[in-house]
Write an enzyme that holds these catalytic residues in place. Structure first.
Site, PDB file in Angstrom:
ATOM      1  N   THR A 198       0.855  -1.172   0.073  1.00  0.00           N
ATOM      2  CA  THR A 198       0.070  -0.086  -0.148  1.00  0.00           C
ATOM      3  C   THR A 198       0.764   1.284   0.012  1.00  0.00           C
ATOM      4  O   THR A 198       0.388   2.299   0.200  1.00  0.00           O
ATOM      5  CB  THR A 198      -0.830  -0.049   1.136  1.00  0.00           C
ATOM      6  OG1 THR A 198       0.087   0.105   2.599  1.00  0.00           O
ATOM      7  CG2 THR A 198      -1.964  -1.126   1.149  1.00  0.00           C
ATOM      8  N   LYS A 199       2.089   1.134   0.038  1.00  0.00           N
ATOM      9  CA  LYS A 199       3.028   2.282   0.010  1.00  0.00           C
ATOM     10  C   LYS A 199       3.244   3.065  -1.128  1.00  0.00           C
ATOM     11  O   LYS A 199       2.820   2.647  -2.086  1.00  0.00           O
ATOM     12  CB  LYS A 199       4.486   1.854   1.076  1.00  0.00           C
ATOM     13  CG  LYS A 199       4.445   1.206   2.258  1.00  0.00           C
ATOM     14  CD  LYS A 199       3.466   2.366   3.150  1.00  0.00           C
ATOM     15  CE  LYS A 199       3.381   2.135   4.601  1.00  0.00           C
ATOM     16  NZ  LYS A 199       2.797   0.822   4.940  1.00  0.00           N
ATOM     17  N   ASN A 200       3.888   4.094  -1.031  1.00  0.00           N
ATOM     18  CA  ASN A 200       4.115   5.060  -2.285  1.00  0.00           C
ATOM     19  C   ASN A 200       5.175   4.530  -3.076  1.00  0.00           C
ATOM     20  O   ASN A 200       5.201   4.692  -4.411  1.00  0.00           O
ATOM     21  CB  ASN A 200       4.518   6.390  -1.820  1.00  0.00           C
ATOM     22  CG  ASN A 200       3.674   7.130  -0.870  1.00  0.00           C
ATOM     23  OD1 ASN A 200       2.554   6.805  -0.782  1.00  0.00           O
ATOM     24  ND2 ASN A 200       4.069   8.308  -0.300  1.00  0.00           N
TER      25      ASN A 200
END
Length: 395
Positions: free
Chosen positions: A196-198
């Site tokens: 879910t991270k950038n």
């Protein structure tokens, strides 16, 4: 690659598919790199991990970078490299994911949580200062949602008491504070590449440090305490013997993960620009609604725009937070909660006697907060679907 588009009005149709919260933008370059990695016959720690480390080190303008298999591992190893011993106290925020606190416990330390500033939702330096004792050895600021903590105040506190600073940058890959990249301000910076991270690698993390000796110890601890990784033992330069110099862990990143991260990192800026645009659209759409919205970024800082969190106060919104979550799901919009206060969880209550009411700002935020979808993968239509669902879920 994400492109800027003109936003259109809200859809009149109900959403016909579930919008997964935090779904990452994956492009063909990552797919092709993973396939090449698999065909090479080398999947474990090797040249792609080394390249990803160097690319990330350069991006963050750090002296050293060591890739590991999660931000949790990064935090744990940083605690050990910082010299945390059994009985040492480590101060962190009451509004964070459990991994921040668990890493302190795994290192043998005693976690001490402090309340947050209600505007920034970050660690309150004044409350942190009140909790310093003769046993305090480190502070772990968490750059919540991608917003930089008050590192001047926390740095002064650390200097006054001789404390290590371990930055939890799980949300903060692009974050900057007064011109300095998050993760390079303290002694250690710990990053996440969870799905879910950038920047994603599926699972993965990174430790950045300014001291070569700290990076060397983290690297050894990340692979059983061995002096050579598999690439150095079995690579094309010939077999090399290793020695075990510490009792380490199995925390290394694989080349197959780094193959994704290499190309994700190349698009970190356009993806950040797309998320920034989405945040601006949300701000405009929600300004007249009975919701608490994220505060503007502080001057001379860069917000990573990892999360877009709203506060749902039942008295204002006409719906409680959990009812709002259910309604959003019924409208096929995935949502998250970041986070319930750490003091809400039974394990910590039983072990440390923490009570939510002792951290009133974190408690209030944790009981009202909702994270809306925010990803470079979102289309304009997706964004308008989210806005329409929020409007329908109130009252």
């Amino acid at each position: 690659m994400a492109t800027e588009k003109t936003f259109t009005g809200p859809p009149v149709r109900p959403k016909d598919r579930f919008l997964v919260f935090g779904s990452p933008a994956i492009e063909e370059a990552e797919v092709d790199e993973v396939v090449r990695c698999m065909r090479s016959g080398w999947l474990g720690t090797g040249p792609k991990v080394a390249r990803f480390e160097e690319d990330f080190r350069a991006y963050r303008r750090a002296q050293q970078a060591v890739a590991v298999n999660s931000c949790t591992a990064a935090l744990h190893l940083s605690m050990l490299a910082a010299g945390i011993q059994p009985g040492d106290e480590v101060i962190t925020t009451a509004l964070t994911f459990c991994a921040t606190v668990n890493a302190i416990i795994h290192a043998g330390g005693t976690p001490v949580i402090a309340d947050v500033d209600p505007r920034s939702m970050n660690l309150d330096p004044a409350d942190a200062a009140r909790r310093v004792t003769e046993r305090t050895r480190a502070i772990v600021p968490v750059h919540f949602a991608g917003r930089a903590c008050d590192m001047d105040a926390l740095g002064s506190l650390a200097e006054e008491h001789g404390l290590k600073v371990i930055e939890d940058c799980a949300h903060a890959i692009e974050t900057e504070y007064h011109g300095r990249p998050a993760g390079t301000i303290g002694d250690f910076g710990c990053f996440s590449f969870y799905v879910t991270k950038n920047v994603v690698t599926g699972e993965g993390g990174m430790v950045v440090t300014q001291r070569e000796e700290d990076a060397a110890r983290v690297k050894i601890l990340a692979l059983h305490g061995m002096t050579k990784d598999a690439w150095k033992r079995f690579g094309d330069s010939g077999y090399r013997h290793y020695q075990v110099v510490e009792c380490g862990f199995k925390y290394n990143m694989m080349d197959i993960q780094a193959a994704i991260g290499i190309h994700q990192l190349q698009r970190v800026e356009p993806y950040w620009q797309r998320r920034s645009q989405i945040c601006e659209r949300y701000n405009t759409a929600f300004r007249s609604l009975p919701l608490g919205l994220p505060a503007d970024p502080e001057p001379d800082t860069r917000h990573a725009h990892h999360l877009y969190t709203i506060l749902v106060d039942e008295a204002r919104a006409g719906a409680g937070r959990d009812a709002f979550l259910d309604r959003m799901t019924a409208h096929n919009i995935g949502v998250g909660v970041h986070y319930q206060s750490i003091a809400e969880h039974p394990y910590y209550q039983e072990r440390y006697g923490w009570r939510p009411e002792d951290y009133p700002n974190a408690m209030a935020i944790g009981r009202q907060t909702v994270s809306l979808p925010l990803s470079a993968k979102l289309s304009d239509e997706d964004v308008e679907d989210v806005i329409a669902a929020v409007e329908r879920s109130l009252g």
